[in-house]
Design a protein around this motif. Structure first.
Motif, PDB file in Angstrom:
ATOM      1  N   UNK A 184       0.828  -1.207   0.000  1.00 23.00           N
ATOM      2  CA  UNK A 184       0.000   0.000   0.000  1.00 23.00           C
ATOM      3  C   UNK A 184       0.863   1.257   0.000  1.00 23.00           C
ATOM      4  N   UNK A 185       0.449   2.217  -0.805  1.00 22.97           N
ATOM      5  CA  UNK A 185       1.107   3.525  -0.824  1.00 22.97           C
ATOM      6  C   UNK A 185       0.587   4.377   0.330  1.00 22.97           C
ATOM      7  N   UNK A 186       1.453   5.208   0.942  1.00 16.23           N
ATOM      8  CA  UNK A 186       2.903   5.296   0.725  1.00 16.23           C
ATOM      9  C   UNK A 186       3.620   4.124   1.369  1.00 16.23           C
ATOM     10  N   UNK A 187       4.732   3.719   0.785  1.00 13.30           N
ATOM     11  CA  UNK A 187       5.453   2.573   1.323  1.00 13.30           C
ATOM     12  C   UNK A 187       6.945   2.874   1.360  1.00 13.30           C
ATOM     13  N   UNK A 188       7.655   2.047   2.094  1.00 17.07           N
ATOM     14  CA  UNK A 188       9.106   2.152   2.156  1.00 17.07           C
ATOM     15  C   UNK A 188       9.708   1.360   1.003  1.00 17.07           C
ATOM     16  N   UNK A 189      10.617   1.957   0.230  1.00 19.07           N
ATOM     17  CA  UNK A 189      11.267   1.200  -0.855  1.00 19.07           C
ATOM     18  C   UNK A 189      11.983  -0.041  -0.331  1.00 19.07           C
ATOM     19  N   UNK A 190      12.494   0.040   0.885  1.00 16.62           N
ATOM     20  CA  UNK A 190      13.169  -1.130   1.470  1.00 16.62           C
ATOM     21  C   UNK A 190      12.184  -2.276   1.670  1.00 16.62           C
ATOM     22  N   UNK A 191      10.947  -1.940   2.053  1.00 18.01           N
ATOM     23  CA  UNK A 191       9.934  -2.972   2.220  1.00 18.01           C
ATOM     24  C   UNK A 191       9.639  -3.642   0.881  1.00 18.01           C
ATOM     25  N   UNK A 192       9.551  -2.843  -0.171  1.00 14.91           N
ATOM     26  CA  UNK A 192       9.283  -3.401  -1.494  1.00 14.91           C
ATOM     27  C   UNK A 192      10.408  -4.341  -1.909  1.00 14.91           C
ATOM     28  N   UNK A 193      11.653  -3.929  -1.686  1.00 17.42           N
ATOM     29  CA  UNK A 193      12.794  -4.786  -2.027  1.00 17.42           C
ATOM     30  C   UNK A 193      12.728  -6.095  -1.246  1.00 17.42           C
ATOM     31  N   UNK A 194      12.351  -6.009   0.032  1.00 16.92           N
ATOM     32  CA  UNK A 194      12.241  -7.217   0.853  1.00 16.92           C
ATOM     33  C   UNK A 194      11.159  -8.146   0.311  1.00 16.92           C
ATOM     34  N   UNK A 195      10.027  -7.576  -0.119  1.00 14.45           N
ATOM     35  CA  UNK A 195       8.949  -8.397  -0.689  1.00 14.45           C
ATOM     36  C   UNK A 195       9.412  -9.057  -1.995  1.00 14.45           C
ATOM     37  N   UNK A 196      10.115  -8.286  -2.807  1.00 10.21           N
ATOM     38  CA  UNK A 196      10.629  -8.822  -4.076  1.00 10.21           C
ATOM     39  C   UNK A 196      11.564  -9.993  -3.811  1.00 10.21           C
ATOM     40  N   UNK A 197      12.489  -9.809  -2.864  1.00  8.05           N
ATOM     41  CA  UNK A 197      13.443 -10.879  -2.548  1.00  8.05           C
ATOM     42  C   UNK A 197      12.720 -12.133  -2.077  1.00  8.05           C
ATOM     43  N   UNK A 198      11.721 -11.957  -1.212  1.00 12.30           N
ATOM     44  CA  UNK A 198      11.005 -13.107  -0.654  1.00 12.30           C
ATOM     45  C   UNK A 198      10.275 -13.882  -1.749  1.00 12.30           C
ATOM     46  N   UNK A 199       9.597 -13.169  -2.643  1.00 15.52           N
ATOM     47  CA  UNK A 199       8.827 -13.847  -3.691  1.00 15.52           C
ATOM     48  C   UNK A 199       9.748 -14.506  -4.711  1.00 15.52           C
ATOM     49  N   UNK A 200      10.840 -13.841  -5.076  1.00 12.22           N
ATOM     50  CA  UNK A 200      11.769 -14.436  -6.030  1.00 12.22           C
ATOM     51  C   UNK A 200      12.479 -15.644  -5.431  1.00 12.22           C
ATOM     52  N   UNK A 201      12.731 -15.605  -4.132  1.00 16.15           N
ATOM     53  CA  UNK A 201      13.350 -16.751  -3.472  1.00 16.15           C
ATOM     54  C   UNK A 201      12.429 -17.962  -3.566  1.00 16.15           C
ATOM     55  N   UNK A 202      11.133 -17.734  -3.308  1.00 16.29           N
ATOM     56  CA  UNK A 202      10.170 -18.836  -3.399  1.00 16.29           C
ATOM     57  C   UNK A 202      10.026 -19.314  -4.836  1.00 16.29           C
TER      58      UNK A 202
END
Length: 230
Positions: free
Chosen positions: A105-123
């Motif tokens: 959800x906006x506004x969001x932290x770019x670091x949070x987005x990177x963490x979500x990206x890493x988690x999904x790509x890892x899976x």
């Protein structure tokens, strides 16, 4: 040792500053990044140059994010994280029809987005070759005989717990909103609250953890619902 190429993240966002910030953070994290601002360009781009993951805004010129996601799911399992300010509609956005994997959800932290990206790509990465087969063998659900086994151990579940686990299992890795679970878990369609579902999930988690103490098989997504990760 074999060299693996960096994952390619497609950012679909029409706010230039936000897209640029996200791109900078993702590049620092080691990803290849492409940005698009026009929704009409997305499907042709994905068909020609399939990325590893897409960050998809909903309100776009040319074509809306929901339409993009629906068409995408007709030919691709590309992981999608929705970027949205429409919190009141999140249940519909993350319904099975859209096929989104996660949302921020906006506004969001770019670091949070990177963490979500890493988690999904890892899976998606470690899981693509082995996840579906390994998960299927680890968790066996037999609706006909109302039987569930995890890692070879039979679980004794109530009818509600069984239906909850079955719903989560057939949508492995996707977030199921509480409203969806409420609508589908009770055969008599009785009126119940979100807390009732949460209570059943708590009991189900305990039974799963009795067999597999490490990790969390049923993952909570705050304010939205649950997903199953084996």
């Amino acid at each position: 040792m074999p060299v693996t190429s960096p994952a390619h993240v497609l950012i679909v966002e029409d706010e230039p500053k936000l897209a640029a910030v996200l791109a900078d953070y993702l590049r620092v994290a080691g990803y290849i990044v492409t940005t698009l601002a026009d929704g009409a360009q997305v499907i042709p781009f994905v068909r020609q140059t399939p990325p590893s993951l897409m960050l998809l805004d909903l309100m776009l010129p040319g074509r809306g994010g929901l339409d993009i996601c629906r068409e995408l799911r007709t030919f691709s399992e590309l992981p999608v994280i929705i970027l949205t300010a429409r919190i009141d509609e999140i249940d519909r956005l993350l319904g099975l029809e859209t096929g989104a994997d996660d949302y921020v959800c906006k506004p969001f932290s770019p670091r949070e987005v990177v963490a979500r990206v890493k988690a999904i790509l890892r899976r998606a990465g470690g899981a693509n070759a082995t996840a579906s087969g390994a998960a299927a063998s680890a968790l066996q659900i037999d609706p006909q005989f109302h039987r569930v086994t995890l890692d070879g151990h039979e679980l004794r579940l109530t009818p509600i717990e069984f239906r909850l686990l079955h719903l989560l299992h057939v949508s492995m890795g996707r977030i199921l909103p509480r409203s969806f679970l409420l609508d589908n878990v009770y055969a008599d369609h009785r009126v119940v609250t979100d807390r009732t579902i949460d209570s059943h999930i708590k009991n189900l988690r305990r039974k799963l953890q009795d067999v597999r103490p490490e990790g969390e098989i049923i993952v909570s997504v705050y304010g939205v619902g649950y997903k199953l990760e084996i």
